[in-house]
Scaffold this motif. Structure first.
Motif, PDB file in Angstrom:
ATOM      1  N   THR A  69      -9.239  -1.513   3.072  1.00 52.55           N
ATOM      2  CA  THR A  69      -8.491  -2.356   2.436  1.00 52.55           C
ATOM      3  C   THR A  69      -9.568  -3.420   2.088  1.00 52.55           C
ATOM      4  O   THR A  69     -10.316  -3.736   2.689  1.00 52.55           O
ATOM      5  CB  THR A  69      -7.251  -3.003   3.113  1.00 52.55           C
ATOM      6  OG1 THR A  69      -6.329  -2.083   3.653  1.00 52.55           O
ATOM      7  CG2 THR A  69      -6.647  -4.078   2.580  1.00 52.55           C
ATOM      8  N   LEU A  90      -7.645   0.450  -0.839  1.00 50.28           N
ATOM      9  CA  LEU A  90      -6.500  -0.211  -1.266  1.00 50.28           C
ATOM     10  C   LEU A  90      -7.127  -1.767  -1.718  1.00 50.28           C
ATOM     11  O   LEU A  90      -7.965  -2.173  -0.880  1.00 50.28           O
ATOM     12  CB  LEU A  90      -5.255  -0.618  -0.245  1.00 50.28           C
ATOM     13  CG  LEU A  90      -4.691   0.840   0.305  1.00 50.28           C
ATOM     14  CD1 LEU A  90      -3.796   0.509   1.510  1.00 50.28           C
ATOM     15  CD2 LEU A  90      -3.972   1.547  -0.732  1.00 50.28           C
ATOM     16  N   VAL A 129      -4.118  -9.330   1.471  1.00 52.98           N
ATOM     17  CA  VAL A 129      -4.951  -8.416   2.254  1.00 52.98           C
ATOM     18  C   VAL A 129      -4.346  -8.316   3.922  1.00 52.98           C
ATOM     19  O   VAL A 129      -4.251  -7.076   4.373  1.00 52.98           O
ATOM     20  CB  VAL A 129      -6.437  -8.483   2.223  1.00 52.98           C
ATOM     21  CG1 VAL A 129      -7.015  -7.502   3.147  1.00 52.98           C
ATOM     22  CG2 VAL A 129      -6.967  -8.020   0.839  1.00 52.98           C
ATOM     23  N   GLY A 168       0.667  -1.224  -0.075  1.00 52.03           N
ATOM     24  CA  GLY A 168       0.008   0.248   0.137  1.00 52.03           C
ATOM     25  C   GLY A 168       0.775   1.190   0.095  1.00 52.03           C
ATOM     26  O   GLY A 168       0.178   2.226   0.369  1.00 52.03           O
ATOM     27  N   CYS A 170      -1.585  -0.807   6.940  1.00 51.37           N
ATOM     28  CA  CYS A 170      -2.359   0.337   7.148  1.00 51.37           C
ATOM     29  C   CYS A 170      -2.453   0.832   8.855  1.00 51.37           C
ATOM     30  O   CYS A 170      -2.560   1.759   9.269  1.00 51.37           O
ATOM     31  CB  CYS A 170      -3.745   0.055   6.865  1.00 51.37           C
ATOM     32  SG  CYS A 170      -3.603  -0.142   5.028  1.00 51.37           S
ATOM     33  N   THR A 174      -1.428  -5.831   4.004  1.00 52.52           N
ATOM     34  CA  THR A 174      -1.907  -4.416   3.741  1.00 52.52           C
ATOM     35  C   THR A 174      -2.410  -4.000   4.954  1.00 52.52           C
ATOM     36  O   THR A 174      -2.213  -3.044   5.124  1.00 52.52           O
ATOM     37  CB  THR A 174      -2.744  -4.616   2.470  1.00 52.52           C
ATOM     38  OG1 THR A 174      -2.421  -5.535   1.352  1.00 52.52           O
ATOM     39  CG2 THR A 174      -3.233  -3.224   2.066  1.00 52.52           C
TER      40      THR A 174
END
Length: 136
Positions: free
Chosen positions: A98, A68, A75, A53, A82, A78
């Motif tokens: 996300t 994202l 995921v 990201g 985040c 990510t």
């Protein structure tokens, strides 16, 4: 600013057996820097194949509301990234969400109907020949 966002790992490298989302790709860093250099401040941003990201978080650090997206197995990384930068994004007035999405397939309604996007980002998403066709 994006310079406040630390990167982890070496640009363009992957952990052994961890796949392309295990590291920060140079193109995502360059895209993040371009958003800052050009003083781009898009309000609604969609990033395809976001990996960790970096580019999308850079847009959020410029005050953008960012979605994202990447494959479902990416995921969790990510989301972790985040969470690490949540306070910086909040302080900048941005937001990050996300979602799992394989952009080789039709766009799910929950992503497209969410908002009109001012900017769609993708950095180094075409690293194999079979990934090119969806962008044509």
């Amino acid at each position: 600013t994006t310079s406040a966002m630390p990167t982890q790992g070496e640009c363009g490298t992957c952990g052994a057996g961890q796949g392309p989302a295990a590291g920060v790709w140079e193109a995502s860093v360059v895209l993040a820097m371009a958003l800052e250099w050009n003083q781009t401040t898009p309000k609604n941003v969609l990033e395809l194949g976001s990996g960790l990201g970096v580019a999308g978080l850079a847009a959020a650090l410029r005050g953008g509301d960012v979605v994202l997206t990447d494959l479902s197995d990416v995921v969790p990384r990510t989301l972790q990234r985040c969470a690490t930068h949540r306070s910086l994004v909040d302080a900048a007035g941005g937001s990050v969400m996300t979602m799992a999405y394989d952009w080789r397939k039709a766009v799910p309604a929950d992503i497209m109907d969410m908002r009109p996007y001012d900017l769609v980002l993708s950095a180094d998403a075409i690293y194999r020949a079979d990934l090119l066709e969806p962008f044509l």
